[in-house]
Design an enzyme around this catalytic site. Sequence first.
Site, PDB file in Angstrom:
ATOM      1  N   LYS A  37      36.475 -47.397  33.364  1.00 11.81           N
ATOM      2  CA  LYS A  37      35.685 -48.603  33.606  1.00 11.81           C
ATOM      3  C   LYS A  37      36.556 -49.781  34.035  1.00 11.81           C
ATOM      4  CE  LYS A  37      35.532 -50.525  28.919  1.00 11.81           C
ATOM      5  NZ  LYS A  37      36.312 -51.720  29.250  1.00 11.81           N
ATOM      6  N   THR A  38      37.737 -49.932  33.408  1.00 14.71           N
ATOM      7  CA  THR A  38      38.623 -51.040  33.784  1.00 14.71           C
ATOM      8  C   THR A  38      39.052 -50.900  35.238  1.00 14.71           C
ATOM      9  OG1 THR A  38      39.421 -51.239  31.508  1.00 14.71           O
ATOM     10  CG2 THR A  38      40.791 -52.212  33.245  1.00 14.71           C
ATOM     11  N   ASP A 228      32.525 -57.342  31.041  1.00 15.05           N
ATOM     12  CA  ASP A 228      33.056 -56.121  30.436  1.00 15.05           C
ATOM     13  C   ASP A 228      32.499 -55.959  29.021  1.00 15.05           C
ATOM     14  OD1 ASP A 228      34.615 -53.840  30.155  1.00 15.05           O
ATOM     15  OD2 ASP A 228      36.361 -54.952  29.441  1.00 15.05           O
ATOM     16  N   GLU A 229      32.346 -54.716  28.580  1.00 11.73           N
ATOM     17  CA  GLU A 229      31.887 -54.393  27.218  1.00 11.73           C
ATOM     18  C   GLU A 229      30.557 -55.084  26.897  1.00 11.73           C
ATOM     19  OE1 GLU A 229      33.267 -52.089  25.695  1.00 11.73           O
ATOM     20  OE2 GLU A 229      35.436 -52.070  25.964  1.00 11.73           O
ATOM     21  N   GLN A 259      28.733 -46.667  22.546  1.00 11.72           N
ATOM     22  CA  GLN A 259      29.864 -47.223  21.805  1.00 11.72           C
ATOM     23  C   GLN A 259      29.545 -48.613  21.247  1.00 11.72           C
ATOM     24  OE1 GLN A 259      33.954 -46.235  23.343  1.00 11.72           O
ATOM     25  NE2 GLN A 259      32.822 -45.769  25.226  1.00 11.72           N
ATOM     26  N   ARG A 598      38.328 -40.648  20.934  1.00 14.01           N
ATOM     27  CA  ARG A 598      39.682 -41.226  20.950  1.00 14.01           C
ATOM     28  C   ARG A 598      40.726 -40.144  21.225  1.00 14.01           C
ATOM     29  NH1 ARG A 598      38.349 -45.095  22.778  1.00 14.01           N
ATOM     30  NH2 ARG A 598      36.310 -44.085  22.756  1.00 14.01           N
TER      31      ARG A 598
END
Length: 680
Positions: A37-38, A228-229, A259, A598
């Site tokens: 995503k970044t 973002d997020e 998330q 993770r």
Amino acid sequence: MATGRIDYQRALNQEQVSVVMDGDGPVLVLAGAGSGKTRTITYRVAYLLEQGVLPQEILLLTFTNKAAREMLSRVEGLVGAGVRGMWGGTFHSVAARLLRMFASEAGYTRAFTILDQEDQRTLMKVCLKELAVDTTAKRFPSPTKLCALFSFARNANQPLRDLIAKRHPHLAGEVGVIERAAEVYELHKRQADAMDFDDLLITLRRLLTEQPAIQERLSSQFRYVLVDEYQDTNVVQADLIRLLCNVHRNILVVGDDAQSIYSFRAAQLQNILRFPETYPGAKTFRLTTNYRSTPQILNVANESIRNNADQFKKTLTAVAADQERPQVVPLPGAPQEARYIASRVLELIEQGAAMGEIAVLFRAAFHSQALEFELMKQNIPYEYRGGLKFFERAHVKDVIAHLRIRANPKDEAAWIRVLGLQQGIGLATAQKIIVGVRKAEHLREVCQADVSAGKRAATGWASLCSTLSKLAQEEHPSDLIRTVMAGDYRSYLEAEYPDFIDRLEDLEQFALFAESSGDLENFLQDVSLTDDFGAVRERGAPQGERIVLSTIHQAKGLEWNTVFVMHMVDGKFPNPRAFEEEGGLEEERRLFYVATTRARRRLIFSYPLTSGYETVLLQQPSLFLQELPDALFERVRVKPSSPVSSNNGEERTIVFDELGETVPSSPSPVRSFLRNIEDL
């Protein structure tokens, strides 16, 4: 400096290219874990700049300064100095910058002060004193807890009275005083030309709502707004985004509803779920190609999150090659679970694994207690994330101080700590009391000593004496810990800390841990030496040469080659409180999803089959393990002494001779139970 046009087709996958090239208008990007995503956001910004959009016309909002710096740095690496002048940063930093520009319109000067948490607590103390709130006559919420209450209510757009009724009913009798304290706190901030972090967002929202010309000017300037997020935004942040993109409607939000794990910070899952309704005509893109984890790990994550009803459906697909399935490892008890994890860590290190690429995750901080002991014994350095190490936590130190007084009534340092917790007792009074009890040889004599407590401190001293008298009747460390918890110290925790329930759970686990201990003196010695040793290890191990211990919340956004998720016990994970809250169970499942994703290559779930010592309680694996197909996992049985064997890869049995070491030397039903645990 980069030159020429970027080859987007070569740099990105097709999912990412679609976002970059077709990101005008309202756009929702559902970016699964490990899907880049970044990278997608930064290439989208670079694309806009290449298309002639001016840097000052782009607003990039993030949740951390680190994320903002990383994105802006990446964009600069792609397009060179053309990024300078772009608006990028956290919601709070951008809000502060805008409010400096329009300070007078907002009712402040350009030199307004931004209060940090310590400033807020100090100001709250002033307000309580001004209201003449007698915090010594009864347990009144501390300034820290009041600030937390006010913050949550404001960020959730919820009346303070309603919040207290729903989440803090024990404060119902204090609602009027608390509301008045909030009013006085707001008044003091305005008089001081100061804002706290919440004010930055709320004041900017009010400014944009009440000043249409300013709102028009800013939303005209920001042709493109990227967030973002987005799943972590609260009501106020969502309102700000809507107001700032009102003219051009080029709003691109990136997030993953799977998330969303921060409702305790007032984050609203519905912001992302209702984005298509909030912005009619919005386009939705899905990034589901995962560059992090193996297919076997993603199978667990995908299958688990399917059990949630309130979500956007998506399935992550792995780029990595097939490897071993995630393992599920039941152990006899918490000490054996800790010893097993430590032994596996040592095994991985011997095989060449970097310590910084190994992490142990857990739902709550107290779940790591036994493991911290074991790592220190095994000389394995670790870095703790998500708070202080267990024996560094204030409430644990408080209880240990009570136990030290029980063992040695002349322990001045312990007395100072314990007396400082009592109502109306300051340092000067504490020192007078210590002089009065110094001649006592046993705790039974302490409360009969001639002390100079003074009228104001009498209530606190009487309350402490009640607890000390009960401590004098107990011998075993676990009983002593629970005696402290049952006394006025519980009221102290409730008044002092917003997370007092979590702290009580910490202490209950501490008591459970102490059940296998012998006498008090040896227990305190072990605790003290272990604590010192851990501090030495922390100083001695360079960054990156430690394994990571972390709560799952703190692990979000991070990744490791090997991840252990420990204490996967029903009744602990999911947290029992989740069943009482709307949407609580689904958020806990999202937390499990975050923990699972993770891991890059290796994922191990473990849980203790029993808890307790004199009274043994059988435990079931977490609901989140029970609800998944057995075929997704390799089941590992750990036996104290048996040959290594396997069963067609479906189940592995390994030798673990150390298991029996934590069984008490004296005969007990636990010993025979542990010897036969593998038969369960």
